[in-house]
Design a protein around this motif. Structure first.
Motif, PDB file in Angstrom:
ATOM      1  N   LYS A 105     -26.900  12.957  70.596  1.00  0.00           N
ATOM      2  CA  LYS A 105     -26.013  11.929  70.083  1.00  0.00           C
ATOM      3  C   LYS A 105     -25.367  12.466  68.800  1.00  0.00           C
ATOM      4  N   SER A 106     -24.350  11.796  68.324  1.00  0.00           N
ATOM      5  CA  SER A 106     -23.724  12.176  67.069  1.00  0.00           C
ATOM      6  C   SER A 106     -24.559  11.660  65.896  1.00  0.00           C
ATOM      7  N   ALA A 107     -24.372  12.277  64.713  1.00  0.00           N
ATOM      8  CA  ALA A 107     -25.059  11.798  63.513  1.00  0.00           C
ATOM      9  C   ALA A 107     -24.648  10.364  63.213  1.00  0.00           C
ATOM     10  N   GLU A 108     -23.387  10.068  63.440  1.00  0.00           N
ATOM     11  CA  GLU A 108     -22.878   8.710  63.225  1.00  0.00           C
ATOM     12  C   GLU A 108     -23.667   7.709  64.069  1.00  0.00           C
ATOM     13  N   PHE A 109     -23.880   8.028  65.332  1.00  0.00           N
ATOM     14  CA  PHE A 109     -24.647   7.157  66.240  1.00  0.00           C
ATOM     15  C   PHE A 109     -26.099   7.058  65.774  1.00  0.00           C
ATOM     16  N   ALA A 110     -26.712   8.195  65.403  1.00  0.00           N
ATOM     17  CA  ALA A 110     -28.113   8.212  64.991  1.00  0.00           C
ATOM     18  C   ALA A 110     -28.340   7.362  63.747  1.00  0.00           C
ATOM     19  N   HIS A 111     -27.458   7.487  62.772  1.00  0.00           N
ATOM     20  CA  HIS A 111     -27.602   6.703  61.540  1.00  0.00           C
ATOM     21  C   HIS A 111     -27.458   5.209  61.831  1.00  0.00           C
ATOM     22  N   ARG A 112     -26.496   4.874  62.670  1.00  0.00           N
ATOM     23  CA  ARG A 112     -26.285   3.473  63.018  1.00  0.00           C
ATOM     24  C   ARG A 112     -27.494   2.927  63.789  1.00  0.00           C
ATOM     25  N   PHE A 113     -28.058   3.746  64.667  1.00  0.00           N
ATOM     26  CA  PHE A 113     -29.227   3.351  65.454  1.00  0.00           C
ATOM     27  C   PHE A 113     -30.406   3.042  64.529  1.00  0.00           C
ATOM     28  N   LEU A 114     -30.668   3.899  63.554  1.00  0.00           N
ATOM     29  CA  LEU A 114     -31.807   3.708  62.664  1.00  0.00           C
ATOM     30  C   LEU A 114     -31.574   2.559  61.692  1.00  0.00           C
ATOM     31  N   ASP A 115     -30.331   2.293  61.347  1.00  0.00           N
ATOM     32  CA  ASP A 115     -30.024   1.170  60.456  1.00  0.00           C
ATOM     33  C   ASP A 115     -30.220  -0.177  61.146  1.00  0.00           C
ATOM     34  N   ALA A 116     -30.173  -0.175  62.481  1.00  0.00           N
ATOM     35  CA  ALA A 116     -30.188  -1.435  63.229  1.00  0.00           C
ATOM     36  C   ALA A 116     -31.516  -2.174  63.108  1.00  0.00           C
ATOM     37  N   GLU A 117     -32.630  -1.451  62.990  1.00  0.00           N
ATOM     38  CA  GLU A 117     -33.947  -2.075  62.890  1.00  0.00           C
ATOM     39  C   GLU A 117     -34.793  -1.364  61.845  1.00  0.00           C
ATOM     40  N   ASP A 118     -35.496  -2.140  61.052  1.00  0.00           N
ATOM     41  CA  ASP A 118     -36.385  -1.577  60.041  1.00  0.00           C
ATOM     42  C   ASP A 118     -37.763  -1.372  60.665  1.00  0.00           C
ATOM     43  N   VAL A 119     -37.867  -0.315  61.476  1.00  0.00           N
ATOM     44  CA  VAL A 119     -39.094  -0.068  62.233  1.00  0.00           C
ATOM     45  C   VAL A 119     -39.380   1.434  62.299  1.00  0.00           C
ATOM     46  N   SER A 183     -46.988  10.954  72.159  1.00  0.00           N
ATOM     47  CA  SER A 183     -46.175  12.134  71.891  1.00  0.00           C
ATOM     48  C   SER A 183     -46.164  12.458  70.398  1.00  0.00           C
ATOM     49  N   GLN A 184     -46.117  13.765  70.085  1.00  0.00           N
ATOM     50  CA  GLN A 184     -46.098  14.181  68.686  1.00  0.00           C
ATOM     51  C   GLN A 184     -44.712  14.112  68.060  1.00  0.00           C
ATOM     52  N   TRP A 185     -43.710  13.678  68.814  1.00  0.00           N
ATOM     53  CA  TRP A 185     -42.332  13.650  68.296  1.00  0.00           C
ATOM     54  C   TRP A 185     -41.990  12.234  67.852  1.00  0.00           C
ATOM     55  N   TRP A 186     -42.054  12.014  66.530  1.00  0.00           N
ATOM     56  CA  TRP A 186     -41.887  10.663  65.986  1.00  0.00           C
ATOM     57  C   TRP A 186     -40.753  10.622  64.971  1.00  0.00           C
ATOM     58  N   CYS A 187     -40.367   9.387  64.607  1.00  0.00           N
ATOM     59  CA  CYS A 187     -39.419   9.135  63.521  1.00  0.00           C
ATOM     60  C   CYS A 187     -39.973   7.978  62.704  1.00  0.00           C
ATOM     61  N   LEU A 188     -40.335   8.248  61.456  1.00  0.00           N
ATOM     62  CA  LEU A 188     -41.003   7.263  60.605  1.00  0.00           C
ATOM     63  C   LEU A 188     -40.191   6.982  59.350  1.00  0.00           C
ATOM     64  N   ARG A 189     -40.299   5.751  58.874  1.00  0.00           N
ATOM     65  CA  ARG A 189     -39.613   5.371  57.636  1.00  0.00           C
ATOM     66  C   ARG A 189     -40.306   5.992  56.423  1.00  0.00           C
ATOM     67  N   ARG A 190     -39.580   6.061  55.320  1.00  0.00           N
ATOM     68  CA  ARG A 190     -40.138   6.670  54.107  1.00  0.00           C
ATOM     69  C   ARG A 190     -41.396   5.933  53.649  1.00  0.00           C
ATOM     70  N   ARG A 191     -41.352   4.603  53.661  1.00  0.00           N
ATOM     71  CA  ARG A 191     -42.516   3.835  53.233  1.00  0.00           C
ATOM     72  C   ARG A 191     -43.734   4.179  54.083  1.00  0.00           C
TER      73      ARG A 191
END
Length: 524
Positions: A105-119, A183-191
């Motif tokens: 996906k594009s960076a634009e799409f990825a950033h928008r995807f992650l902004d959509a939910e605080d999870v 799976s070991q491939w995750w995406c986690l928030r800073r907190r």
């Protein structure tokens, strides 16, 4: 807006790592690199020299010698995470990647995807209750200590394991920890990352436990994140698209997978073939693209299972019956209507019920419901298949008839073979239908091989395979040489079909003609 710190675990291909880091930071994100200490020192120096002027790139302070299945992989990840937390205070998300991963996906799409939910996005299933582990050690990963690597030191690995098992030298899982796996491939928030690092400092007992756990990269973050983050803030999935073959090996993607990859509901994919130069170039350009829309069809796994599964049953291996029941009865006649278009078969057997007065049952081995109460044997399709002969005996008894008509899908060849080997009289009627491209596309969508937004290019490649597969099922039936086999065809006249139907049902031709003349029989 989301700003991602990519945690990049690497061990080879310095030029590829440099290109990957420059590409990922080009849209305002960050990269923290751990390069395996086992790799060539000159390769690491080349990477560091090429990226040292990029302020959005940092390196793990300590490089570890990594081995598959070892704690070293988790240790390396933690080193890269700590470096990223310190170097990039503006990073909102931390995304685990390997050198074999690329964006779909594009960076634009990825950033928008992650902004959509605080999870947080991480696969996290109960270690003991789930079937995530298909083969090999399960509980043994945890209750025994593992100091050696199975791949590089197999004799020591199994000697240590056998010794502990012999003397029952098991250990307890920490009482307040629910073991998870994924799976070991995750995406986690800073907190979340900060909470995980706090946990690592505060719980040396848990850290000691995981250091001698086998394959901890599938359990460490998956367990700790569940421990420190409320369940409602976790999405139990990975954002990296990956598939495994039936031999447990990762599926590799090539140049012609571009459209398929873009259609998946993921941000990255692994693994990309080193030889897929065109695919890498197209995906590389995609990251910085703006205004790109993505049609998410998400058919990748179903499509792969379909294409690789063809040939499994009845081709590469001999047919295998789950369970053989006793005979249906010598005096009974079982009539099987076999048709890929289920709605056509259902219309036909309804006319048979109406005109011939025979008991009929539609697709009882494919669809739930539709059967009388038979004491529980009828409740699930799986149970019906396991006890197929017992089920049919009970249906003969229920309808108080020695003749029974059922519908089967052509894929159920082993059912036909099982029933025709019985002592009862069996007849098979194939209802051969025409398949337009539009119908096949609808079929692909119904069974999950394609989605509403699957590109025409993907569909055009898929349709010949589906059409061939349907033809192969028909050929298999004919090759089986069933003793009482008849065929109705959509392209045939009602008179021709009436002859086949009369032979199949054992009724008069005039009655068969009334059934065959049903004007809407083959309408889609």
């Amino acid at each position: 807006m989301a700003k991602i710190a990519f945690i990049l675990l690497t061990h080879k291909d310095p030029e590829g790592i440099i290109a990957q880091a420059e590409r990922l930071t080009s849209a305002g994100d960050y990269v923290s690199i751990h390069f395996d200490a086992r790799a060539k020192p000159e390769d690491f120096e080349r990477i560091k020299s090429a990226l040292e002027t990029n302020p959005s790139v940092t390196f793990a302070r300590k490089r570890r010698k990594c081995g598959w299945g070892e704690w070293s992989l988790v240790g390396a990840t933690l080193e890269a995470v700590r470096a990223a937390v310190e170097a990039f205070p503006k990073a909102t998300h931390f995304y685990m990647l390997s050198g074999d991963c690329m964006q779909i996906k594009s960076a634009e799409f990825a950033h928008r995807f992650l902004d959509a939910e605080d999870v947080d996005y991480i696969e996290s299933f109960d270690f003991f209750a789930s079937d995530w582990i298909k083969t090999g050690f399960k509980e043994e990963r945890l209750v025994y200590r593992h100091w050696f690597n199975e791949r590089t030191q197999p004799k020591r690995f199994y000697a240590a394991f056998d010794l502990q098992k012999k003397f029952n030298l098991t250990r307890k899982i920490p009482d307040d920890i629910q073991m998870m796996i994924g799976s070991q491939w995750w995406c986690l928030r800073r907190r979340t990352i900060e909470w995980v690092l706090d946990f690592c400092r505060e719980r040396p007992d848990v850290m000691r436990f995981f250091r001698t756990t086998w394959i901890p990269d599938e359990t460490f973050f998956q367990t700790i994140v569940r421990h420190v983050v409320p369940e409602k803030e976790i999405r139990n999935r990975t954002l990296t698209f990956l598939m495994f073959t039936d031999y447990g090996m990762p599926v590799t993607f090539y140049n012609d997978h571009y459209d398929l990859l873009l259609g998946q509901d993921y941000l990255f994919a692994r693994k990309i073939s080193p030889d897929a130069v065109e695919l890498k170039e197209r995906l590389g350009a995609l990251w910085q693209a703006e205004g790109v829309s993505f049609d998410i069809s998400n058919e990748g796994r179903a499509l792969f299972a379909f294409l690789t599964g063809r040939g499994r049953i009845g081709r590469r291996f001999a047919p295998r019956f789950w369970e053989r029941e006793s005979t249906l009865g010598r005096e009974r006649t079982l009539m099987m209507v076999v048709c890929k278009k289920w709605h056509v078969a259902k219309r036909l057997v309804e006319q048979v019920r109406h005109h011939a007065g025979l008991p009929v049952i539609e697709y009882l081995f494919n669809e739930e419901g539709g059967l009388p109460d038979l004491g529980g044997i009828e409740r699930t399709v799986d149970k019906r298949n396991r006890h197929r002969r017992a089920l049919l005996r009970m249906l003969f008894d229920y309808y108080e008839s020695d003749r029974l008509v059922i519908c089967l899908d052509p894929a159920g060849l082993e059912l036909m073979q099982d029933f025709t080997s019985d002592k009862c009289t069996t007849r098979v009627l194939e209802v051969e239908c025409d398949f337009s491209d539009e119908y096949l596309i609808g079929h692909a969508r119904r069974v999950g091989l394609a989605g509403e937004h699957t590109s025409r290019e993907v569909l055009d490649r898929l349709l010949p395979t589906i059409r061939y597969d349907l033809q192969h099922e028909s050929d298999q039936m004919r090759d089986a040489q069933f003793p009482n086999f008849s065929r109705m065809r959509e392209a045939a006249s009602p008179e021709e079909n009436a002859h086949a139907l009369a032979q199949f049902l054992g009724i008069k031709t005039e009655l068969a003609q009334q059934i065959a003349a049903t004007d809407y029989l083959f309408v889609d």
